[in-house]
Design a protein around this motif. Structure first.
Motif, mmCIF file in Angstrom:
data_model
loop_
_atom_site.group_PDB
_atom_site.id
_atom_site.type_symbol
_atom_site.label_atom_id
_atom_site.label_comp_id
_atom_site.label_asym_id
_atom_site.label_seq_id
_atom_site.Cartn_x
_atom_site.Cartn_y
_atom_site.Cartn_z
ATOM 1 N N ALA A 1 0.799 -1.223 -0.032
ATOM 2 C CA ALA A 1 -0.016 -0.103 -0.063
ATOM 3 C C ALA A 1 0.828 1.252 -0.048
ATOM 4 C CB ALA A 1 -0.836 0.149 1.123
ATOM 5 N N GLY A 2 1.850 1.353 0.905
ATOM 6 C CA GLY A 2 2.728 2.342 0.668
ATOM 7 C C GLY A 2 3.577 2.798 -0.604
ATOM 8 N N ARG B 1 -5.697 -2.260 -3.358
ATOM 9 C CA ARG B 1 -4.638 -2.596 -3.248
ATOM 10 C C ARG B 1 -4.339 -4.078 -3.500
ATOM 11 N NH1 ARG B 1 -3.997 -5.072 1.503
ATOM 12 N NH2 ARG B 1 -5.163 -4.049 3.298
ATOM 13 N N ASN C 1 -10.220 4.538 0.470
ATOM 14 C CA ASN C 1 -9.652 4.115 1.890
ATOM 15 C C ASN C 1 -10.430 4.809 2.924
ATOM 16 O OD1 ASN C 1 -7.228 2.588 1.776
ATOM 17 N ND2 ASN C 1 -6.087 4.312 0.486
ATOM 18 N N LYS D 1 -3.496 3.687 7.158
ATOM 19 C CA LYS D 1 -2.594 5.017 7.211
ATOM 20 C C LYS D 1 -2.223 5.195 8.396
ATOM 21 C CE LYS D 1 -4.802 7.581 3.203
ATOM 22 N NZ LYS D 1 -5.674 8.666 3.161
ATOM 23 N N LEU E 1 -7.842 6.346 -4.567
ATOM 24 C CA LEU E 1 -7.197 5.712 -3.156
ATOM 25 C C LEU E 1 -7.976 6.311 -1.925
ATOM 26 C CD1 LEU E 1 -3.453 5.262 -3.655
ATOM 27 C CD2 LEU E 1 -5.269 3.631 -3.353
ATOM 28 N N ALA E 2 -8.084 7.624 -2.078
ATOM 29 C CA ALA E 2 -8.460 8.429 -0.993
ATOM 30 C C ALA E 2 -10.131 8.024 -0.675
ATOM 31 C CB ALA E 2 -8.329 9.768 -1.292
ATOM 32 N N ALA F 1 -4.645 9.254 -6.993
ATOM 33 C CA ALA F 1 -4.891 9.642 -5.744
ATOM 34 C C ALA F 1 -6.073 10.011 -5.071
ATOM 35 C CB ALA F 1 -3.897 10.851 -5.246
ATOM 36 N N CYS G 1 -9.555 5.117 8.146
ATOM 37 C CA CYS G 1 -8.390 4.481 7.262
ATOM 38 C C CYS G 1 -7.403 3.655 8.328
ATOM 39 C CB CYS G 1 -7.832 5.166 6.206
ATOM 40 S SG CYS G 1 -6.686 4.244 5.299
ATOM 41 N N ALA H 1 0.388 4.079 -2.813
ATOM 42 C CA ALA H 1 0.489 5.426 -2.597
ATOM 43 C C ALA H 1 1.358 6.472 -3.305
ATOM 44 C CB ALA H 1 0.013 5.904 -1.137
ATOM 45 N N ALA I 1 0.724 6.773 -6.820
ATOM 46 C CA ALA I 1 -0.372 7.429 -7.212
ATOM 47 C C ALA I 1 -0.180 9.108 -6.923
ATOM 48 C CB ALA I 1 -1.533 7.014 -6.375
ATOM 49 N N ASP I 2 0.637 9.228 -6.034
ATOM 50 C CA ASP I 2 0.736 10.764 -5.444
ATOM 51 C C ASP I 2 1.971 11.406 -6.677
ATOM 52 O OD1 ASP I 2 -0.938 10.953 -3.795
ATOM 53 O OD2 ASP I 2 0.559 10.353 -1.871
#
Length: 381
Positions: free
Chosen positions: A83-84, A284, A114, A162, A110-111, A107, A159, A87, A90-91
């Motif tokens: 997942a890290g 993910r 999540n 996170k 994902l937001a 992003a 989430c 992210a 995506a960012d």
């Protein structure tokens, strides 16, 4: 095309590496150097292994992809197993798009997936059933809110991933007002915002896993959770393929409405009435991803083709199969016995002796990852 698979300490990454390597792909496996002996590094199908500096992971991953592009004249496909890394990609999609190709959610997607509250609102909008939620009213005291919430209930942050919480720590089942108050305070402190409070569903756990491209489901696999560890609520230690058109339709509605691209697992739980409600989405590579391999599907090759903009191979539907993770399923068996559920204990023992039950990590033809995983477990205990 060379494939870069990240986050080699996860069991999910091993399944990806094996599927891609067996299909003849050159697989470069990488992991942060803060992880010792990641299991994916020991797969026979890892063409090359690359530890990357944890302190400069983003730039190191970019440099690896740029190096492969220079050496081979084409962009490698980057498949993030954690997942890290997902992210991060995506960012920073524009930076990575210059040196590699990929198929991941934006992003914003994902937001959305999540955020449990946002998922519940989206599900209600497209007609997908969710557990009843309880929200604190304006000017209502905590005690007044706790007094009107039906028990038992489930408390969870928007989430938990996170927050760096393990899967089994991302929620709490409150059976008393005191447990509800404690879970509310703990998650509020960790997240800096009030958690979600939902009705407790007594039935079994299910999932619908998909690969999607721009809002269209390209393949899916549904499963039922047979056993879990910890037995009071944790990740699957045993699961099996099921056919469930209702879950598949629900997942497709959410994918379509969000325009989602990438892998995701939609988690459901049945109530006392047998009807399944959507709990959350894991946008993910999910924990039971190795079931896609055990069931003989080609999820990994479809994801690779989507990432590389290549023609998609025909999807191979899942075969009916049951899969276990050891040693967690052995621990689950003992847990069920301690909790007065001898039938669940005996079921785990039977599965241990059944050759048809697949192992989610160990494979005779590729034993290295399992050895490394067990070695790492011993170090942690």
């Amino acid at each position: 095309m060379t494939v870069v698979v990240t986050d080699a300490h996860y069991r999910m990454a091993v399944a990806l590496i094996r599927d891609l390597g067996e299909a003849g792909q050159r697989v470069v496996v990488c992991e942060k150097d803060s992880f010792a002996s990641p299991p994916g590094f020991f797969s026979r199908w890892a063409s090359e292994t690359r530890p990357l500096p944890a302190g400069d992971y983003e730039n190191a991953l970019l440099a690896l992809c740029a190096e492969l592009l220079r050496a081979e004249g084409e962009k490698p496909a980057l498949l993030p197993a954690g997942a890290g890394t997902l992210a991060l990609l995506a960012d920073n999609c524009e930076r990575f798009a210059a040196v590699c190709c990929f198929a991941v959610p934006t992003a914003e997607q994902l937001a959305l997936f999540n955020d449990k509250s946002a998922v519940a609102r989206l599900a209600a909008f497209v007609g997908v059933a969710v557990p009843e939620s309880y929200e604190k009213r304006d000017a209502e005291t905590d005690d007044a809110f706790f007094a009107r919430v039906p028990l038992p209930c489930v408390v969870k942050p928007l989430c938990g991933e996170k927050l760096g919480l393990r899967a089994e720590a991302r929620y709490a089942i409150a059976r008393t007002r005191g447990e509800l108050a404690s879970a509310w305070a703990r998650f509020s402190r960790l997240a800096g915002e009030p958690p979600v409070v939902q009705e407790y569903l007594e039935g079994g756990g299910y999932g619908c896993s998909v690969l999607a491209g721009k809002g269209h489901v390209l393949c899916s696999l549904c499963h039922r959770r047979v056993r879990e560890y910890p037995v009071t609520g944790g990740p699957s230690s045993c699961c099996e393929v099921v056919t469930d058109a209702e879950m598949a339709r629900a997942a497709a509605k959410l994918v379509s409405e969000s325009g989602y691209t990438g892998l995701a697992m939609f988690e459901f739980k049945a109530g006392a009435d047998g009807k399944k409600r959507l709990l959350e989405v894991n946008p993910r590579v999910w924990g039971t991803y190795p079931l896609t391999r055990a069931a003989g599907t080609n999820f990994a090759l479809l994801w690779l083709a989507l990432a590389g903009g290549q023609p998609l191979p025909a999807y191979i539907p899942p075969k009916p199969v049951r899969m276990v993770f050891y040693p967690s399923d052995l621990a689950a068996a003992l847990g069920y016995l301690r909790h007065g559920k001898p039938g669940r204990f005996l079921g785990a023992v039977r599965d241990l002796l059944r050759p048809s039950v697949k192992n989610g990590l160990y494979e005779r033809a590729d034993p290295g990852p399992s050895r490394a995983y067990r070695k790492n477990l011993r170090k942690r205990t």
